[in-house]
Design a protein around this motif. Structure first.
Motif, PDB file in Angstrom:
ATOM      1  N   SER A 334       6.078  37.097 -46.825  1.00  0.00           N
ATOM      2  CA  SER A 334       4.732  36.723 -47.236  1.00  0.00           C
ATOM      3  C   SER A 334       4.388  37.209 -48.633  1.00  0.00           C
ATOM      4  O   SER A 334       3.254  37.073 -49.072  1.00  0.00           O
ATOM      5  CB  SER A 334       3.713  37.301 -46.243  1.00  0.00           C
ATOM      6  OG  SER A 334       3.894  38.697 -46.110  1.00  0.00           O
ATOM      7  N   ASP A 415       1.886  43.195 -47.754  1.00  0.00           N
ATOM      8  CA  ASP A 415       0.549  42.696 -47.439  1.00  0.00           C
ATOM      9  C   ASP A 415      -0.105  43.590 -46.391  1.00  0.00           C
ATOM     10  O   ASP A 415      -1.260  43.410 -46.044  1.00  0.00           O
ATOM     11  CB  ASP A 415       0.589  41.241 -46.966  1.00  0.00           C
ATOM     12  CG  ASP A 415       1.521  41.036 -45.789  1.00  0.00           C
ATOM     13  OD1 ASP A 415       1.998  42.033 -45.210  1.00  0.00           O
ATOM     14  OD2 ASP A 415       1.786  39.865 -45.442  1.00  0.00           O
ATOM     15  N   TYR A 416       0.662  44.568 -45.867  1.00  0.00           N
ATOM     16  CA  TYR A 416       0.177  45.611 -44.957  1.00  0.00           C
ATOM     17  C   TYR A 416      -0.325  45.071 -43.623  1.00  0.00           C
ATOM     18  O   TYR A 416      -1.140  45.709 -42.959  1.00  0.00           O
ATOM     19  CB  TYR A 416      -0.913  46.452 -45.642  1.00  0.00           C
ATOM     20  CG  TYR A 416      -0.404  47.124 -46.895  1.00  0.00           C
ATOM     21  CD1 TYR A 416       0.345  48.288 -46.829  1.00  0.00           C
ATOM     22  CD2 TYR A 416      -0.631  46.555 -48.151  1.00  0.00           C
ATOM     23  CE1 TYR A 416       0.853  48.883 -47.981  1.00  0.00           C
ATOM     24  CE2 TYR A 416      -0.129  47.142 -49.304  1.00  0.00           C
ATOM     25  CZ  TYR A 416       0.616  48.305 -49.209  1.00  0.00           C
ATOM     26  OH  TYR A 416       1.114  48.889 -50.336  1.00  0.00           O
ATOM     27  N   TYR A 417       0.190  43.923 -43.213  1.00  0.00           N
ATOM     28  CA  TYR A 417      -0.077  43.451 -41.855  1.00  0.00           C
ATOM     29  C   TYR A 417       1.059  43.977 -40.983  1.00  0.00           C
ATOM     30  O   TYR A 417       2.071  43.313 -40.758  1.00  0.00           O
ATOM     31  CB  TYR A 417      -0.193  41.927 -41.811  1.00  0.00           C
ATOM     32  CG  TYR A 417      -1.488  41.431 -42.396  1.00  0.00           C
ATOM     33  CD1 TYR A 417      -2.651  41.377 -41.621  1.00  0.00           C
ATOM     34  CD2 TYR A 417      -1.572  41.050 -43.738  1.00  0.00           C
ATOM     35  CE1 TYR A 417      -3.854  40.943 -42.168  1.00  0.00           C
ATOM     36  CE2 TYR A 417      -2.766  40.613 -44.287  1.00  0.00           C
ATOM     37  CZ  TYR A 417      -3.904  40.562 -43.497  1.00  0.00           C
ATOM     38  OH  TYR A 417      -5.100  40.128 -44.033  1.00  0.00           O
ATOM     39  N   GLU A 418       0.906  45.198 -40.520  1.00  0.00           N
ATOM     40  CA  GLU A 418       1.966  45.942 -39.853  1.00  0.00           C
ATOM     41  C   GLU A 418       1.821  45.905 -38.333  1.00  0.00           C
ATOM     42  O   GLU A 418       0.709  45.798 -37.797  1.00  0.00           O
ATOM     43  CB  GLU A 418       1.933  47.410 -40.317  1.00  0.00           C
ATOM     44  CG  GLU A 418       2.216  47.624 -41.792  1.00  0.00           C
ATOM     45  CD  GLU A 418       3.714  47.572 -42.078  1.00  0.00           C
ATOM     46  OE1 GLU A 418       4.501  47.641 -41.133  1.00  0.00           O
ATOM     47  OE2 GLU A 418       4.075  47.472 -43.270  1.00  0.00           O
ATOM     48  N   SER A 419       2.973  46.033 -37.656  1.00  0.00           N
ATOM     49  CA  SER A 419       2.938  46.124 -36.189  1.00  0.00           C
ATOM     50  C   SER A 419       2.427  47.500 -35.750  1.00  0.00           C
ATOM     51  O   SER A 419       1.901  47.645 -34.651  1.00  0.00           O
ATOM     52  CB  SER A 419       4.338  45.880 -35.619  1.00  0.00           C
ATOM     53  OG  SER A 419       5.266  46.819 -36.148  1.00  0.00           O
ATOM     54  N   PRO A 421       0.120  49.816 -37.797  1.00  0.00           N
ATOM     55  CA  PRO A 421      -0.618  50.156 -39.021  1.00  0.00           C
ATOM     56  C   PRO A 421      -0.957  51.636 -39.144  1.00  0.00           C
ATOM     57  O   PRO A 421      -0.832  52.218 -40.226  1.00  0.00           O
ATOM     58  CB  PRO A 421      -1.881  49.288 -38.937  1.00  0.00           C
ATOM     59  CG  PRO A 421      -2.005  48.910 -37.499  1.00  0.00           C
ATOM     60  CD  PRO A 421      -0.616  48.843 -36.964  1.00  0.00           C
ATOM     61  N   SER A 451      -3.213  38.555 -50.415  1.00  0.00           N
ATOM     62  CA  SER A 451      -3.312  38.688 -48.973  1.00  0.00           C
ATOM     63  C   SER A 451      -3.007  40.126 -48.601  1.00  0.00           C
ATOM     64  O   SER A 451      -1.856  40.517 -48.464  1.00  0.00           O
ATOM     65  CB  SER A 451      -2.324  37.730 -48.279  1.00  0.00           C
ATOM     66  OG  SER A 451      -2.334  37.938 -46.885  1.00  0.00           O
ATOM     67  N   ASN A 453      -4.187  43.338 -45.971  1.00  0.00           N
ATOM     68  CA  ASN A 453      -4.915  43.745 -44.770  1.00  0.00           C
ATOM     69  C   ASN A 453      -6.136  44.576 -45.180  1.00  0.00           C
ATOM     70  O   ASN A 453      -5.996  45.639 -45.787  1.00  0.00           O
ATOM     71  CB  ASN A 453      -3.980  44.584 -43.888  1.00  0.00           C
ATOM     72  CG  ASN A 453      -4.608  44.910 -42.543  1.00  0.00           C
ATOM     73  OD1 ASN A 453      -5.824  44.957 -42.397  1.00  0.00           O
ATOM     74  ND2 ASN A 453      -3.762  45.155 -41.554  1.00  0.00           N
ATOM     75  N   TRP A 455      -8.070  46.447 -43.531  1.00  0.00           N
ATOM     76  CA  TRP A 455      -8.067  47.781 -42.913  1.00  0.00           C
ATOM     77  C   TRP A 455      -7.334  48.770 -43.819  1.00  0.00           C
ATOM     78  O   TRP A 455      -7.813  49.867 -44.095  1.00  0.00           O
ATOM     79  CB  TRP A 455      -7.386  47.695 -41.540  1.00  0.00           C
ATOM     80  CG  TRP A 455      -7.425  48.966 -40.737  1.00  0.00           C
ATOM     81  CD1 TRP A 455      -8.397  49.362 -39.870  1.00  0.00           C
ATOM     82  CD2 TRP A 455      -6.429  50.000 -40.725  1.00  0.00           C
ATOM     83  NE1 TRP A 455      -8.073  50.578 -39.312  1.00  0.00           N
ATOM     84  CE2 TRP A 455      -6.868  50.991 -39.813  1.00  0.00           C
ATOM     85  CE3 TRP A 455      -5.215  50.192 -41.377  1.00  0.00           C
ATOM     86  CZ2 TRP A 455      -6.133  52.156 -39.558  1.00  0.00           C
ATOM     87  CZ3 TRP A 455      -4.484  51.348 -41.124  1.00  0.00           C
ATOM     88  CH2 TRP A 455      -4.940  52.317 -40.223  1.00  0.00           C
TER      89      TRP A 455
END
Length: 484
Positions: A334, A415-419, A421, A451, A453, A455
């Motif tokens: 991404s 993009d820091y969309y981690e499983s 976080p 994009s 995250n 949070w």
């Protein structure tokens, strides 16, 4: 992007000399000699016809006969080539056949309408003879906008992509930029993102594997971020000639980007001045200004001389503790733009003295790419786009690399969309608290949309390490300030 012969006068751009036509903007009559200079109201009507024709063709590829015939009469009256109205004729072709238009295209959208002072004298005379500068400008602008933004639908050939890239280059020159400059930094402006998105759509509509299998077609391709993204995604399915051509394109792109980034990194000083080491008392280190200033009280009016009690020297010694730069790249697919740029940037900093660079890529697993950090081409070939994201795997590789926290910087690109976080943030927060300089870099897609995250964005901001998004120059500045 339909394929038709690139012939001047093809389609609607035929010979319409002597025609009187009526368009949506009113009557447009061809006139010769001194009568070719229309009044102010006539110029406004003619510009309106050209722009209405542009809008009609952008939203509907089918010709509107009245607008087309009116536009042909206007262009003919201005003494401009009819090929300007044919979207199947590239701007390159127009310039090759009519070289005098090249200078008019460059900076076309920078110069204000009606400003004839920037045009060469011969061109100004021609404009005065055949029509208004504003109308002429409208005709040239319409050509570039139509060729760049009306990309059609269906399959795209290598020739069509190359032609679009050339037209986009002329469009960028019309904006006062170098060809490729705007598309090369899509996150820097909304227009750059739009152009990168159009290019990405064209690349996506290509039968890329067939093109790469044909060396003649492959040579027509111009490397771009969108094309490199497609090649990296599809490299596992390529072999033989197609794979060799793909590697050659990736290598060309890497070299071009590296040249630009290397210029930005030039003159980076490694290590701050160490004032605990006395300056060397040699002439080249003599601080003449400070010496004069400090001895001004010794000026003798009678002798007209300055007597110097003490010489002052500049400090030149620098701290020699090597800086450790750890670059962590999320390769989940991404954030291709950031991955390509920062991988190349890591190789450039790896070439500096006293900088120890490590490179880690991760998705659900982590891979230590440090042995290849000096060759971004090899790094990109070893990346695998797609899959999930688990930054804790990368943290497990990074922790042992932090030997001296206050002399270490971690650049984390994602993009820091981690499983997980919380686990990833806790690990980076712990590194920051220990003295490591943590630089989070946000994802930027080939279309230019950031994009990240929200949070993570908020927590990094609260930690005092805000996420860097946008152009790679921001990261270069941060790294240079750490190393200096």
């Amino acid at each position: 992007m339909s394929e038709r012969n690139d012939q001047t006068g093809a389609g609607t751009a035929g010979d319409h000399s002597g025609r009187r036509a009526t368009g949506g903007g009113g009557d447009v009559t061809r006139r010769n000699g001194s009568d070719g200079v229309a009044g102010q109201g006539g110029d406004a009507n003619r510009r309106q016809v050209l722009y209405w024709r542009l809008l009609a063709r952008l939203f509907d590829p089918d010709e509107q006969p009245r607008l087309e015939s009116a536009s042909v009469a206007i262009v003919d009256d201005l003494g401009l080539p009819a090929a300007l109205l044919d979207p199947t004729v590239s701007a390159d072709t127009v310039v090759q056949r009519f070289p005098e238009l090249a200078d008019e295209f460059r900076g076309l959208m920078v110069t204000s309408a009606g400003d004839e002072s920037s045009a060469p004298p011969a061109e100004v005379a021609a404009v005065e003879r055949v029509g208004s500068t504003e109308v002429r400008r409208a005709a040239l602008v319409s050509k570039l906008l139509l060729n760049v933004f009306a990309t059609g639908s269906g399959n795209v050939t290598a020739t069509q992509l190359a032609r679009w890239q050339a037209d986009a280059g002329w469009f960028e020159q019309a904006l006062g930029m170098e060809p490729g400059e705007l598309r090369g930094r899509p996150a820097a402006s909304e227009l750059g993102g739009v152009l990168a998105g159009l290019e990405g759509d064209l690349v996506g509509r290509m039968r890329l594997r067939e093109v790469l299998a044909d060396p003649a077609l492959a040579r027509q391709l111009t490397p771009s971020m969108s094309l490199i993204e497609q090649l990296l995604r599809d490299k596992a399915n390529l072999s033989g000639v197609a794979l060799a051509n793909a590697k050659a394109l990736i290598r060309r792109f890497v070299d071009e980007v590296a040249e630009v980034l290397r210029t930005q990194v030039e003159k980076t000083s490694v290590g701050a001045l160490d004032r605990s080491v006395p300056p060397k008392r040699v002439f080249r280190n003599l601080d003449l200004d400070r010496t004069i200033w400090k001895n001004l009280t010794n000026w003798s009016p009678e002798d007209q001389r300055l007597y110097v009690d003490r010489l002052y020297y500049r400090h030149t010694a620098r701290r020699t503790t090597p800086a450790r730069l750890i670059v962590v790249v999320d390769q989940s697919g991404s954030m291709v733009d950031a991955m390509v740029n920062c991988t190349i940037l890591a190789s450039i900093f790896a070439g500096l003295p006293k900088v120890d660079v490590h490179l880690v890529a991760y998705d659900t697993r982590a891979l230590d790419l440090t042995p290849w950090v000096h060759d971004p081409f090899e790094v990109l070939l070893r990346t695998r786009l797609g899959g999930g994201t688990d930054g804790t795997a990368a943290l497990n590789l990074v922790r042992p690399k932090v030997a001296e926290p206050k002399n270490t910087v971690i650049v984390w690109i994602s993009d820091y969309y981690e499983s997980n976080p919380q686990g990833v943030f806790d690990g980076l927060e712990a590194a920051h608290r220990s003295g490591v300089r943590v630089i989070p870099v946000g994802s930027v897609s080939s279309g230019g949309q950031q994009s990240v995250n929200p949070w993570f964005r908020q927590r990094f901001k609260d930690l005092g390490t805000p996420v860097i998004s946008g152009h790679i120059r921001k990261l270069v500045f941060e790294l240079k300030s750490f190393l200096s």
